[in-house]
Write a protein that holds these residues in place. Structure first.
Motif, PDB file in Angstrom:
ATOM      1  N   LEU A   1       0.807  -1.095   0.306  1.00  0.00           N
ATOM      2  CA  LEU A   1       0.233  -0.162  -0.064  1.00  0.00           C
ATOM      3  C   LEU A   1       1.063   1.452  -0.090  1.00  0.00           C
ATOM      4  O   LEU A   1       1.506   1.697   0.494  1.00  0.00           O
ATOM      5  CB  LEU A   1      -0.934   0.291   0.688  1.00  0.00           C
ATOM      6  CG  LEU A   1      -2.254   1.000   1.159  1.00  0.00           C
ATOM      7  CD1 LEU A   1      -2.971   0.242   0.914  1.00  0.00           C
ATOM      8  CD2 LEU A   1      -3.132   0.729   2.583  1.00  0.00           C
TER       9      LEU A   1
ATOM     10  N   HIS B   1      -1.887   6.910   0.295  1.00  0.00           N
ATOM     11  CA  HIS B   1      -2.778   6.549   0.614  1.00  0.00           C
ATOM     12  C   HIS B   1      -3.097   5.558   2.264  1.00  0.00           C
ATOM     13  O   HIS B   1      -4.114   5.927   2.230  1.00  0.00           O
ATOM     14  CB  HIS B   1      -2.637   4.666  -0.514  1.00  0.00           C
ATOM     15  CG  HIS B   1      -4.267   4.329  -0.507  1.00  0.00           C
ATOM     16  ND1 HIS B   1      -5.209   4.813  -1.172  1.00  0.00           N
ATOM     17  CD2 HIS B   1      -5.028   2.912   0.007  1.00  0.00           C
ATOM     18  CE1 HIS B   1      -6.154   4.461  -0.770  1.00  0.00           C
ATOM     19  NE2 HIS B   1      -6.241   3.021  -0.597  1.00  0.00           N
ATOM     20  N   ALA B   2      -2.144   5.030   2.708  1.00  0.00           N
ATOM     21  CA  ALA B   2      -2.160   4.130   4.013  1.00  0.00           C
ATOM     22  C   ALA B   2      -2.957   5.492   5.089  1.00  0.00           C
ATOM     23  O   ALA B   2      -3.619   5.181   5.912  1.00  0.00           O
ATOM     24  CB  ALA B   2      -0.908   3.524   4.408  1.00  0.00           C
TER      25      ALA B   2
ATOM     26  N   GLY C   1      -3.955   8.595   4.755  1.00  0.00           N
ATOM     27  CA  GLY C   1      -5.439   9.012   3.772  1.00  0.00           C
ATOM     28  C   GLY C   1      -5.730   7.872   4.532  1.00  0.00           C
ATOM     29  O   GLY C   1      -7.398   8.608   5.845  1.00  0.00           O
ATOM     30  N   ARG C   2      -6.419   6.529   4.570  1.00  0.00           N
ATOM     31  CA  ARG C   2      -6.915   5.571   5.375  1.00  0.00           C
ATOM     32  C   ARG C   2      -6.933   6.260   6.912  1.00  0.00           C
ATOM     33  O   ARG C   2      -7.995   5.372   7.595  1.00  0.00           O
ATOM     34  CB  ARG C   2      -6.849   4.501   4.710  1.00  0.00           C
ATOM     35  CG  ARG C   2      -6.728   4.187   3.336  1.00  0.00           C
ATOM     36  CD  ARG C   2      -6.807   2.784   2.476  1.00  0.00           C
ATOM     37  NE  ARG C   2      -8.090   2.041   2.639  1.00  0.00           N
ATOM     38  CZ  ARG C   2      -7.464   0.803   3.115  1.00  0.00           C
ATOM     39  NH1 ARG C   2      -6.718  -0.197   1.987  1.00  0.00           N
ATOM     40  NH2 ARG C   2      -8.701  -0.233   3.353  1.00  0.00           N
TER      41      ARG C   2
ATOM     42  N   ARG D   1      -8.678   8.986   8.181  1.00  0.00           N
ATOM     43  CA  ARG D   1     -10.253   9.473   7.578  1.00  0.00           C
ATOM     44  C   ARG D   1     -11.016   8.312   9.217  1.00  0.00           C
ATOM     45  O   ARG D   1     -12.110   8.632   9.205  1.00  0.00           O
ATOM     46  CB  ARG D   1     -10.646   8.565   6.475  1.00  0.00           C
ATOM     47  CG  ARG D   1     -10.536   9.506   5.601  1.00  0.00           C
ATOM     48  CD  ARG D   1     -11.778   8.909   4.494  1.00  0.00           C
ATOM     49  NE  ARG D   1     -10.805   7.585   3.721  1.00  0.00           N
ATOM     50  CZ  ARG D   1      -9.543   7.816   2.204  1.00  0.00           C
ATOM     51  NH1 ARG D   1      -9.114   8.636   2.342  1.00  0.00           N
ATOM     52  NH2 ARG D   1      -8.744   6.822   2.514  1.00  0.00           N
ATOM     53  N   MET D   2     -10.211   7.029   9.641  1.00  0.00           N
ATOM     54  CA  MET D   2     -10.613   6.779  11.075  1.00  0.00           C
ATOM     55  C   MET D   2     -11.161   7.495  12.357  1.00  0.00           C
ATOM     56  O   MET D   2     -11.700   7.299  13.181  1.00  0.00           O
ATOM     57  CB  MET D   2     -10.026   6.063  11.491  1.00  0.00           C
ATOM     58  CG  MET D   2      -9.434   5.148  10.693  1.00  0.00           C
ATOM     59  SD  MET D   2      -7.913   3.690  11.113  1.00  0.00           S
ATOM     60  CE  MET D   2      -9.101   3.277  13.232  1.00  0.00           C
TER      61      MET D   2
ATOM     62  N   HIS E   1      -7.843  -1.675   9.745  1.00  0.00           N
ATOM     63  CA  HIS E   1      -8.573  -0.867   9.277  1.00  0.00           C
ATOM     64  C   HIS E   1      -7.527  -0.636   7.432  1.00  0.00           C
ATOM     65  O   HIS E   1      -8.205  -0.320   6.745  1.00  0.00           O
ATOM     66  CB  HIS E   1      -8.053   0.812   9.647  1.00  0.00           C
ATOM     67  CG  HIS E   1      -9.017   1.363   9.206  1.00  0.00           C
ATOM     68  ND1 HIS E   1     -10.139   1.662   9.235  1.00  0.00           N
ATOM     69  CD2 HIS E   1      -8.988   2.736   8.018  1.00  0.00           C
ATOM     70  CE1 HIS E   1     -11.347   3.081   8.865  1.00  0.00           C
ATOM     71  NE2 HIS E   1     -10.033   3.273   7.874  1.00  0.00           N
ATOM     72  N   LEU E   2      -7.010  -1.289   7.473  1.00  0.00           N
ATOM     73  CA  LEU E   2      -5.267  -1.313   6.331  1.00  0.00           C
ATOM     74  C   LEU E   2      -5.977  -2.385   5.310  1.00  0.00           C
ATOM     75  O   LEU E   2      -5.431  -2.737   3.821  1.00  0.00           O
ATOM     76  CB  LEU E   2      -4.309  -1.711   6.315  1.00  0.00           C
ATOM     77  CG  LEU E   2      -3.806   0.649   6.794  1.00  0.00           C
ATOM     78  CD1 LEU E   2      -2.283   0.648   7.204  1.00  0.00           C
ATOM     79  CD2 LEU E   2      -4.139   1.882   6.072  1.00  0.00           C
ATOM     80  N   ARG E   3      -6.161  -3.675   5.931  1.00  0.00           N
ATOM     81  CA  ARG E   3      -7.208  -4.999   5.526  1.00  0.00           C
ATOM     82  C   ARG E   3      -5.177  -5.503   5.202  1.00  0.00           C
ATOM     83  O   ARG E   3      -4.902  -5.841   4.359  1.00  0.00           O
ATOM     84  CB  ARG E   3      -7.809  -4.724   4.398  1.00  0.00           C
ATOM     85  CG  ARG E   3      -8.707  -4.277   4.157  1.00  0.00           C
ATOM     86  CD  ARG E   3      -9.936  -4.758   2.925  1.00  0.00           C
ATOM     87  NE  ARG E   3     -10.982  -3.704   3.919  1.00  0.00           N
ATOM     88  CZ  ARG E   3     -12.093  -3.105   3.422  1.00  0.00           C
ATOM     89  NH1 ARG E   3     -11.822  -2.709   1.710  1.00  0.00           N
ATOM     90  NH2 ARG E   3     -12.781  -2.622   3.501  1.00  0.00           N
TER      91      ARG E   3
END
Length: 64
Positions: A3, A7-8, A10-11, A14-15, A28-30
């Motif tokens: 990832l 991008h990581a 940003g994800r 957003r939490m 959260h990042l799967r």
């Protein structure tokens, strides 16, 4: 699949949590916990997150 750091981040942002565990990030990042730990360590090396203690990270650079 690796990832992208931006991008990581940003994800994770957003939490809406200023502090999270490696387990939180992994869910959260799967990804698995070791991969999440490496991703967070890369973000910390870039100055984007702060390691608080083992397994705990701050997304807020202003935290004391």
């Amino acid at each position: 699949m690796r990832l992208a750091a931006t991008h990581a981040l940003g994800r994770l942002l957003r939490m809406g949590k200023p502090v999270l565990t490696t387990q939180d990030a992994a869910l959260h990042l799967r990804m698995n916990v070791p991969a999440a730990s490496r991703a967070l360590a890369r973000l910390a090396a870039a100055g984007l997150v702060l390691p608080v203690r083992r397994g705990l990270w701050s997304l807020d650079r202003q935290i004391d």
